[in-house]
Design a protein around this motif. Structure first.
Motif, PDB file in Angstrom:
ATOM      1  N   THR A 148       0.817  -1.218   0.000  1.00 46.68           N
ATOM      2  CA  THR A 148       0.000   0.000   0.000  1.00 46.68           C
ATOM      3  C   THR A 148       0.851   1.269   0.000  1.00 46.68           C
ATOM      4  OG1 THR A 148      -0.110  -0.055   2.418  1.00 46.68           O
ATOM      5  CG2 THR A 148      -1.892  -1.140   1.203  1.00 46.68           C
ATOM      6  N   ARG A 149       2.150   1.130   0.336  1.00 47.85           N
ATOM      7  CA  ARG A 149       3.036   2.286   0.387  1.00 47.85           C
ATOM      8  C   ARG A 149       4.343   1.936  -0.322  1.00 47.85           C
ATOM      9  NH1 ARG A 149       5.566   5.407   5.753  1.00 47.85           N
ATOM     10  NH2 ARG A 149       5.803   7.447   4.734  1.00 47.85           N
ATOM     11  N   THR A 150       4.608   2.575  -1.447  1.00 48.02           N
ATOM     12  CA  THR A 150       5.741   2.169  -2.274  1.00 48.02           C
ATOM     13  C   THR A 150       6.726   3.309  -2.531  1.00 48.02           C
ATOM     14  OG1 THR A 150       4.318   2.531  -4.222  1.00 48.02           O
ATOM     15  CG2 THR A 150       4.524   0.272  -3.392  1.00 48.02           C
ATOM     16  N   SER A 151       6.781   4.254  -1.646  1.00 47.23           N
ATOM     17  CA  SER A 151       7.736   5.353  -1.770  1.00 47.23           C
ATOM     18  C   SER A 151       9.057   4.973  -1.105  1.00 47.23           C
ATOM     19  CB  SER A 151       7.181   6.614  -1.113  1.00 47.23           C
ATOM     20  OG  SER A 151       6.954   6.396   0.275  1.00 47.23           O
ATOM     21  N   GLY A 152      10.064   5.825  -1.304  1.00 44.91           N
ATOM     22  CA  GLY A 152      11.312   5.723  -0.563  1.00 44.91           C
ATOM     23  C   GLY A 152      11.424   6.948   0.322  1.00 44.91           C
ATOM     24  N   GLY A 153      12.070   6.808   1.476  1.00 41.56           N
ATOM     25  CA  GLY A 153      12.106   7.941   2.390  1.00 41.56           C
ATOM     26  C   GLY A 153      13.389   8.066   3.172  1.00 41.56           C
ATOM     27  N   ALA A 154      13.622   9.266   3.676  1.00 39.65           N
ATOM     28  CA  ALA A 154      14.730   9.558   4.582  1.00 39.65           C
ATOM     29  C   ALA A 154      14.197  10.476   5.663  1.00 39.65           C
ATOM     30  CB  ALA A 154      15.888  10.218   3.842  1.00 39.65           C
ATOM     31  N   HIS A 155      14.780  10.435   6.853  1.00 35.61           N
ATOM     32  CA  HIS A 155      14.302  11.315   7.916  1.00 35.61           C
ATOM     33  C   HIS A 155      15.474  12.054   8.549  1.00 35.61           C
ATOM     34  CE1 HIS A 155      15.511   7.798  10.330  1.00 35.61           C
ATOM     35  NE2 HIS A 155      15.686   8.661  11.320  1.00 35.61           N
ATOM     36  N   PHE A 156      15.162  13.214   9.107  1.00 32.01           N
ATOM     37  CA  PHE A 156      16.153  14.062   9.743  1.00 32.01           C
ATOM     38  C   PHE A 156      15.618  14.528  11.091  1.00 32.01           C
ATOM     39  CE2 PHE A 156      16.830  14.292   5.213  1.00 32.01           C
ATOM     40  CZ  PHE A 156      18.200  14.101   5.110  1.00 32.01           C
ATOM     41  N   ALA A 157      16.459  14.441  12.098  1.00 27.57           N
ATOM     42  CA  ALA A 157      16.049  14.796  13.454  1.00 27.57           C
ATOM     43  C   ALA A 157      15.709  16.275  13.562  1.00 27.57           C
ATOM     44  CB  ALA A 157      17.164  14.444  14.445  1.00 27.57           C
ATOM     45  N   ARG A 158      14.956  16.605  14.566  1.00 30.15           N
ATOM     46  CA  ARG A 158      14.567  17.984  14.787  1.00 30.15           C
ATOM     47  C   ARG A 158      15.807  18.858  14.949  1.00 30.15           C
ATOM     48  NH1 ARG A 158      11.136  17.067  18.627  1.00 30.15           N
ATOM     49  NH2 ARG A 158      12.385  17.678  20.427  1.00 30.15           N
ATOM     50  N   GLY A 159      15.905  19.893  14.127  1.00 28.35           N
ATOM     51  CA  GLY A 159      17.024  20.827  14.196  1.00 28.35           C
ATOM     52  C   GLY A 159      18.349  20.258  13.738  1.00 28.35           C
ATOM     53  N   GLU A 160      18.331  19.179  12.960  1.00 31.67           N
ATOM     54  CA  GLU A 160      19.578  18.506  12.582  1.00 31.67           C
ATOM     55  C   GLU A 160      20.499  19.390  11.743  1.00 31.67           C
ATOM     56  OE1 GLU A 160      20.961  14.341  10.430  1.00 31.67           O
ATOM     57  OE2 GLU A 160      19.126  14.421  11.602  1.00 31.67           O
ATOM     58  N   THR A 161      19.929  20.257  10.913  1.00 27.30           N
ATOM     59  CA  THR A 161      20.709  21.217  10.128  1.00 27.30           C
ATOM     60  C   THR A 161      20.059  22.592  10.270  1.00 27.30           C
ATOM     61  OG1 THR A 161      19.455  21.068   8.060  1.00 27.30           O
ATOM     62  CG2 THR A 161      21.164  19.377   8.449  1.00 27.30           C
ATOM     63  N   PRO A 162      20.779  23.661   9.969  1.00 27.16           N
ATOM     64  CA  PRO A 162      20.168  24.998  10.039  1.00 27.16           C
ATOM     65  C   PRO A 162      18.935  25.129   9.158  1.00 27.16           C
ATOM     66  CG  PRO A 162      22.552  25.197   9.945  1.00 27.16           C
ATOM     67  CD  PRO A 162      22.238  23.743   9.713  1.00 27.16           C
ATOM     68  N   LEU A 163      18.956  24.519   7.977  1.00 26.96           N
ATOM     69  CA  LEU A 163      17.800  24.596   7.095  1.00 26.96           C
ATOM     70  C   LEU A 163      16.589  23.923   7.722  1.00 26.96           C
ATOM     71  CD1 LEU A 163      16.370  25.190   4.443  1.00 26.96           C
ATOM     72  CD2 LEU A 163      17.388  23.112   3.488  1.00 26.96           C
ATOM     73  N   ILE A 164      16.778  22.730   8.262  1.00 26.10           N
ATOM     74  CA  ILE A 164      15.664  22.009   8.891  1.00 26.10           C
ATOM     75  C   ILE A 164      15.151  22.767  10.103  1.00 26.10           C
ATOM     76  CG2 ILE A 164      15.071  19.910  10.178  1.00 26.10           C
ATOM     77  CD1 ILE A 164      16.881  18.389   8.233  1.00 26.10           C
ATOM     78  N   ALA A 165      16.055  23.310  10.908  1.00 22.60           N
ATOM     79  CA  ALA A 165      15.634  24.086  12.083  1.00 22.60           C
ATOM     80  C   ALA A 165      14.799  25.290  11.672  1.00 22.60           C
ATOM     81  CB  ALA A 165      16.858  24.529  12.879  1.00 22.60           C
ATOM     82  N   ASP A 166      15.186  25.938  10.582  1.00 21.80           N
ATOM     83  CA  ASP A 166      14.451  27.116  10.119  1.00 21.80           C
ATOM     84  C   ASP A 166      13.052  26.726   9.642  1.00 21.80           C
ATOM     85  OD1 ASP A 166      14.598  30.075   9.258  1.00 21.80           O
ATOM     86  OD2 ASP A 166      13.926  29.057   7.440  1.00 21.80           O
ATOM     87  N   ILE A 167      12.952  25.642   8.899  1.00 22.50           N
ATOM     88  CA  ILE A 167      11.650  25.188   8.405  1.00 22.50           C
ATOM     89  C   ILE A 167      10.751  24.768   9.561  1.00 22.50           C
ATOM     90  CG2 ILE A 167      10.487  23.395   7.064  1.00 22.50           C
ATOM     91  CD1 ILE A 167      12.907  23.467   5.155  1.00 22.50           C
ATOM     92  N   GLU A 168      11.315  24.075  10.534  1.00 24.16           N
ATOM     93  CA  GLU A 168      10.521  23.653  11.687  1.00 24.16           C
ATOM     94  C   GLU A 168      10.033  24.841  12.501  1.00 24.16           C
ATOM     95  OE1 GLU A 168      12.398  19.213  12.473  1.00 24.16           O
ATOM     96  OE2 GLU A 168      13.450  20.973  13.255  1.00 24.16           O
ATOM     97  N   ALA A 169      10.859  25.866  12.632  1.00 24.14           N
ATOM     98  CA  ALA A 169      10.421  27.083  13.333  1.00 24.14           C
ATOM     99  C   ALA A 169       9.301  27.768  12.557  1.00 24.14           C
ATOM    100  CB  ALA A 169      11.606  28.024  13.523  1.00 24.14           C
TER     101      ALA A 169
END
Length: 298
Positions: A148-169
Motif C-alpha cells: 500500500t506504500r511504495t515510496s522511498g524515504g529519509a528522515h532528519f532529526a529535529r534541528g539537525e541542520t540549520p535549514l531544517i531548524a528554520d523550516i521547523e520554526a
C-alpha cells in the motif's frame, strides 16, 4: 559551507543584506548568480540564525493587510484556524498565502511556504539516504513493508541542520504548535507508479499494535505536507471521502488535522497519494503530536 569560514567582506555583505530586510531566497539567488556554489545556502542559513532581521519577530497585529502570527503557543490547544479571507500570513521575513480552506475535515493549502532553493536542498540532502517506506502494523506494532506504500524515504532529526531548524520554526509559527511536538522531518520520493493508498495518519487507539507508538508523544494530531517538486502527471494528494484532489506544486504546503481539542478523531481525514504517472514526486512531511516528541538523531 560554513559562515565562519567565509571571507570577512562576504560575511559583512550577508549581515547588511539581512539587516536591510532581504529574504533568504533573495540572498541565496544573488550569491548563486555571482558564481558561488549551492552549498553557500547553508552559510546563509547560519547567518540568518546568528543575525536575524529586526522585524523577524512574529506579532499578533495586522500590518498593511498582512496577517501576522503570534509566537505564543499553547501546546494543549488545537491548531490555529484559517479561513479563505486570511490573505497573506507573515512569518517574519517570509509571507505565505492561504490558497483554500475546508472545515470538515480541517484542510488548508498554503502557497510559497518553501523557496525553490529550499526544496532543491532538501531533495539533494536526502538522495543518498532513501530507504523503502514502512508502515506500522496496527496489530503487532512492528514497522513493515506493505504494497500500500511504495515510496522511498529519509528522515532528519529535529534541528539537525540549520535549514531544517528554520523550516521547523516556520511550521511552529504558522500552525501554533511548538516544534518540540514534531516527529522527525520525512523526505519522501515517489518514482513512476509509486503511491500511498488511502490511510489515516493517526493511530487507532483500539488497535493493540499502536500502543507503543502512542506511548511516545501521544496521538498524532496533524500533518503538514510540503511539495518539493512539481509532477508531470499523477501523484495528487487525494481525500476520497470528500472528493478532494490536490496536485503537487513546488513550494506549496498542505495542512490537515484530525483530532479535536477533546480528543475526538476525524475519520473524514482519510487520504492518500495517487500513483505517479509521469515524472517523479518529492515531498517533505511533518507529523505533529499531542505531546512533546523526543529528538531522535538519524
Amino acid at each position: 559551507m560554513e559562515f565562519a569560514e567565509l571571507e570577512p567582506e562576504l560575511q559583512q555583505w550577508m549581515r547588511s543584506a539581512i539587516k536591510g530586510g532581504q529574504s533568504r531566497a533573495t540572498v541565496v539567488d544573488a550569491l548563486l548568480k555571482a558564481g558561488y556554489q549551492p552549498a553557500i545556502a547553508n552559510a546563509v542559513e547560519q547567518c540568518f540564525h546568528s543575525h536575524p532581521p529586526a522585524d523577524d519577530l512574529p506579532s499578533t497585529e495586522a500590518k498593511g493587510g498582512v496577517a501576522t502570527v503570534s509566537s505564543k503557543q499553547n501546546p494543549d490547544a488545537c491548531f490555529r484556524t484559517f479561513n479563505a479571507g486570511t490573505g497573506k500570513i507573515s512569518l517574519g521575513a517570509q509571507q505565505v498565502d492561504v490558497r483554500f480552506t475546508i472545515k470538515q475535515p480541517n484542510i488548508v493549502q498554503f502557497a510559497d511556504f518553501l523557496a525553490e532553493w529550499e526544496c532543491d536542498a532538501l531533495i539533494e540532502m536526502s538522495r543518498a539516504h532513501l530507504t523503502p517506506s514502512r508502515v506500522v502494523n496496527a496489530q503487532h506494532g512492528e514497522f513493515e513493508l506493505k504494497s500500500t506504500r511504495t515510496s522511498g524515504g529519509a528522515h532528519f532529526a529535529r534541528g539537525e541542520t540549520p535549514l531544517i531548524a528554520d523550516i521547523e520554526a516556520r511550521i511552529a509559527r504558522l500552525l501554533g504548535v511548538p516544534d518540540t511536538h514534531g516527529e522527525p522531518l520525512q523526505i519522501l520520493h515517489y518514482p513512476v507508479s509509486a503511491e500511498y493508498r488511502p490511510h489515516y495518519d493517526f493511530f487507532d487507539p483500539e488497535k493493540p499494535g499502536n500502543q507503543e507508538v502512542l506511548a511516545t508523544g501521544g496521538q498524532r494530531i496533524g500533518t503538514l505536507i510540503m511539495y518539493l517538486s512539481d509532477v508531470e502527471s499523477g501523484g495528487a494528494t487525494v481525500f476520497p471521502n470528500i472528493g478532494l484532489e490536490v496536485r503537487p506544486q513546488k513550494g506549496a504546503a498542505l495542512f490537515f488535522s484530525y483530532m479535536s481539542e477533546h480528543g475526538k478523531l476525524d475519520f473524514q481525514s482519510l487520504h492518500g497519494g495517487s500513483p505517479v504517472l509521469v515524472g517523479e514526486k518529492w515531498i517533505a512531511t511533518k507529523w505533529l503530536r499531542a505531546a512533546e516528541y523526543p529528538v531522535y538523531r538519524s
